[in-house]
Design a protein around this motif. Sequence first.
Motif, PDB file in Angstrom:
ATOM      1  N   ALA A   1       0.828  -1.208   0.000  1.00  0.00           N
ATOM      2  CA  ALA A   1       0.000   0.000   0.000  1.00  0.00           C
ATOM      3  C   ALA A   1       0.860   1.255   0.000  1.00  0.00           C
ATOM      4  N   VAL A   2       1.934   1.245   0.764  1.00  0.00           N
ATOM      5  CA  VAL A   2       2.834   2.395   0.805  1.00  0.00           C
ATOM      6  C   VAL A   2       3.522   2.579  -0.544  1.00  0.00           C
ATOM      7  N   GLY A   3       3.890   1.481  -1.203  1.00  0.00           N
ATOM      8  CA  GLY A   3       4.492   1.565  -2.528  1.00  0.00           C
ATOM      9  C   GLY A   3       3.563   2.225  -3.533  1.00  0.00           C
ATOM     10  N   PHE A   4       2.285   1.827  -3.521  1.00  0.00           N
ATOM     11  CA  PHE A   4       1.302   2.444  -4.411  1.00  0.00           C
ATOM     12  C   PHE A   4       1.147   3.935  -4.094  1.00  0.00           C
ATOM     13  N   LYS A   5       1.004   4.247  -2.818  1.00  0.00           N
ATOM     14  CA  LYS A   5       0.764   5.627  -2.405  1.00  0.00           C
ATOM     15  C   LYS A   5       1.945   6.528  -2.772  1.00  0.00           C
ATOM     16  N   MET A   6       3.168   6.040  -2.573  1.00  0.00           N
ATOM     17  CA  MET A   6       4.351   6.838  -2.898  1.00  0.00           C
ATOM     18  C   MET A   6       4.444   7.081  -4.403  1.00  0.00           C
ATOM     19  N   THR A   7       4.100   6.068  -5.203  1.00  0.00           N
ATOM     20  CA  THR A   7       4.134   6.218  -6.657  1.00  0.00           C
ATOM     21  C   THR A   7       3.113   7.240  -7.119  1.00  0.00           C
ATOM     22  N   ILE A   8       1.905   7.168  -6.578  1.00  0.00           N
ATOM     23  CA  ILE A   8       0.851   8.102  -6.973  1.00  0.00           C
ATOM     24  C   ILE A   8       1.200   9.520  -6.530  1.00  0.00           C
ATOM     25  N   LYS A   9       1.812   9.655  -5.361  1.00  0.00           N
ATOM     26  CA  LYS A   9       2.184  10.980  -4.876  1.00  0.00           C
ATOM     27  C   LYS A   9       3.276  11.598  -5.741  1.00  0.00           C
TER      28      LYS A   9
ATOM     29  N   ASN B   1       3.894  10.720  -8.923  1.00  0.00           N
ATOM     30  CA  ASN B   1       3.421  10.786 -10.317  1.00  0.00           C
ATOM     31  C   ASN B   1       1.899  10.838 -10.329  1.00  0.00           C
ATOM     32  N   PRO B   2       1.296  12.010 -10.087  1.00  0.00           N
ATOM     33  CA  PRO B   2      -0.172  12.078 -10.019  1.00  0.00           C
ATOM     34  C   PRO B   2      -0.868  11.650 -11.310  1.00  0.00           C
TER      35      PRO B   2
END
Length: 81
Positions: A61-69, A71-72
């Motif tokens: 979940a943290v990996g997904f969140k960091m990627t989205i943050k 690269n919006p």
Amino acid sequence: MPRRNGLRPDGKLKKGYRFKDGQIVKSKAKICKEKVGQKIGSTMKEFKNGKTFISKEQAIAVGFKMTIKANPECKKDLKKN
């Protein structure tokens, strides 16, 4: 005949590639999936070393969140169906 990246042997484009300005480029969705895969890999290494994360699910979940943050523009490509 040299093989071009993104083309199948029959000359057609592979899945996840497209033409842009006469060149073969990866689609945005493919690039975003590669970025999230790299970030999840790094957070899973941290989890296996016993740092920071309590569970595998939290590391993912943290990996997904960091990627989205970072690269919006990837947000809609990484949404659940």
